[in-house]
Design a protein around this motif. Structure first.
Motif, PDB file in Angstrom:
ATOM      1  N   GLY A  13       0.792  -0.941  -0.012  1.00  0.00           N
ATOM      2  CA  GLY A  13      -0.035   0.167  -0.058  1.00  0.00           C
ATOM      3  C   GLY A  13       0.841   1.305  -0.145  1.00  0.00           C
ATOM      4  N   LYS A  14      -0.012   2.401   0.399  1.00  0.00           N
ATOM      5  CA  LYS A  14       0.956   3.557   0.456  1.00  0.00           C
ATOM      6  C   LYS A  14       0.234   4.182   1.651  1.00  0.00           C
ATOM      7  N   ASP A  15       0.856   5.470   2.414  1.00  0.00           N
ATOM      8  CA  ASP A  15       0.481   5.904   3.554  1.00  0.00           C
ATOM      9  C   ASP A  15      -0.077   7.358   2.957  1.00  0.00           C
ATOM     10  N   GLN A  16      -0.563   8.040   4.053  1.00  0.00           N
ATOM     11  CA  GLN A  16      -1.101   9.641   3.759  1.00  0.00           C
ATOM     12  C   GLN A  16       0.177  10.355   3.539  1.00  0.00           C
ATOM     13  N   HIS A  17       1.142   9.908   3.507  1.00  0.00           N
ATOM     14  CA  HIS A  17       2.390  10.987   3.742  1.00  0.00           C
ATOM     15  C   HIS A  17       3.356  10.617   2.265  1.00  0.00           C
ATOM     16  N   GLY A  18       2.731   9.579   1.360  1.00  0.00           N
ATOM     17  CA  GLY A  18       3.129   9.559   0.241  1.00  0.00           C
ATOM     18  C   GLY A  18       4.216   8.270   0.149  1.00  0.00           C
ATOM     19  N   ASN A  19       4.457   7.928   1.442  1.00  0.00           N
ATOM     20  CA  ASN A  19       5.464   6.697   1.288  1.00  0.00           C
ATOM     21  C   ASN A  19       4.634   5.387   1.092  1.00  0.00           C
ATOM     22  N   ILE A  20       5.721   4.327   0.382  1.00  0.00           N
ATOM     23  CA  ILE A  20       4.939   2.855   0.378  1.00  0.00           C
ATOM     24  C   ILE A  20       4.953   2.233   1.340  1.00  0.00           C
ATOM     25  N   SER A  31       6.912  -7.032   9.620  1.00  0.00           N
ATOM     26  CA  SER A  31       5.895  -5.865   9.769  1.00  0.00           C
ATOM     27  C   SER A  31       5.621  -5.234   8.510  1.00  0.00           C
ATOM     28  N   ILE A  32       4.711  -4.187   8.742  1.00  0.00           N
ATOM     29  CA  ILE A  32       4.424  -3.360   7.764  1.00  0.00           C
ATOM     30  C   ILE A  32       4.776  -1.979   7.919  1.00  0.00           C
ATOM     31  N   ALA A  39      10.008   5.689   2.095  1.00  0.00           N
ATOM     32  CA  ALA A  39      10.132   6.678   1.156  1.00  0.00           C
ATOM     33  C   ALA A  39      10.208   6.300  -0.386  1.00  0.00           C
ATOM     34  N   LEU A  40       9.011   6.838  -1.026  1.00  0.00           N
ATOM     35  CA  LEU A  40       9.000   6.359  -2.537  1.00  0.00           C
ATOM     36  C   LEU A  40       9.771   7.524  -3.399  1.00  0.00           C
ATOM     37  N   ASN A  45      -2.931   3.644   7.057  1.00  0.00           N
ATOM     38  CA  ASN A  45      -2.438   4.634   7.927  1.00  0.00           C
ATOM     39  C   ASN A  45      -1.056   4.490   8.403  1.00  0.00           C
ATOM     40  N   SER A  46      -0.435   5.552   8.616  1.00  0.00           N
ATOM     41  CA  SER A  46       0.967   5.453   9.185  1.00  0.00           C
ATOM     42  C   SER A  46       1.170   6.688   9.938  1.00  0.00           C
ATOM     43  N   ASP A  47       1.877   6.824  10.854  1.00  0.00           N
ATOM     44  CA  ASP A  47       2.527   8.036  11.459  1.00  0.00           C
ATOM     45  C   ASP A  47       3.811   8.686  10.573  1.00  0.00           C
ATOM     46  N   GLY A  48       3.992   7.940   9.243  1.00  0.00           N
ATOM     47  CA  GLY A  48       5.055   8.528   8.575  1.00  0.00           C
ATOM     48  C   GLY A  48       6.460   8.391   8.885  1.00  0.00           C
TER      49      GLY A  48
END
Length: 170
Positions: free
Chosen positions: A107-114, A126-127, A131-132, A160-163
């Motif tokens: 997936g991707k997170d709300q910060h633009g990371n994979i 873990s998941i 950085a993409l 969702n992630s804290d980035g």
């Protein structure tokens, strides 16, 4: 969109971790065996063992030298961008060090990371976000463990992630 078989298998192992001291996690030992590596511990960097073991468990032959994260760049189907379920290979220390990390894009997170499902991420399965693009990106390539992904697999689900980017994969 259903999980590819290897992602469904990989998800079963989330939370598996190294055992500190003289004992070793039997799943990690089995992954070493499944990829034909000589290691008999869970202290040796085992991200490649996790990816190769999961692929082997689902009937997909891992690449030669699968103990090394960089071996997964030899998988024949190169992708120009991440797809849900693809293998992603990273560098560590420098792009030419020969060191790195490997996991599955989920997936991707709300910060633009994979978001990467991998082994040996903080000594556990873990998941974690990676950085993409930008100065913190360490991606060397994306590979598909089959013929080609369906086009909809390029639409990564939002997780969702804290980035906070993964920093410990050794």
């Amino acid at each position: 969109m259903d999980d590819p078989a290897w992602i469904a298998t990989a998800r079963k192992y989330v939370g598996q971790r190294e055992i500190k001291g003289p004992h070793h996690n039997p799943h990690i030992l089995e992954w070493w065996k499944d990829i034909g590596a000589p290691f008999k511990d869970d202290e040796t960097a085992w991200c490649g063992a996790f990816v190769g073991g999961v692929l082997a468990e689902t009937g997909i032959k891992p690449p030669p030298g699968a103990a090394s994260s960089q071996a997964y760049l030899k998988m024949p189907v190169k992708l120009d961008r991440p797809a849900f379920g693809c293998v992603v290979v990273f560098w560590r220390n420098s792009p030419t060090s020969g060191l790195g990390h490997v996991g599955f894009v989920v997936g991707k997170d709300q910060h633009g990371n994979i978001m990467v499902l991998g082994g040996n991420q903080g000594d556990t399965v873990s998941i974690k976000p990676f950085a993409l693009s930008g100065p913190n990106a360490r991606i060397k390539g994306f590979r598909w463990p089959g013929i080609a992904p369906y086009p909809e697999r390029y639409n990564l689900p939002l997780l969702n992630s804290d980035g906070t980017l993964s920093q410990n994969e050794a």
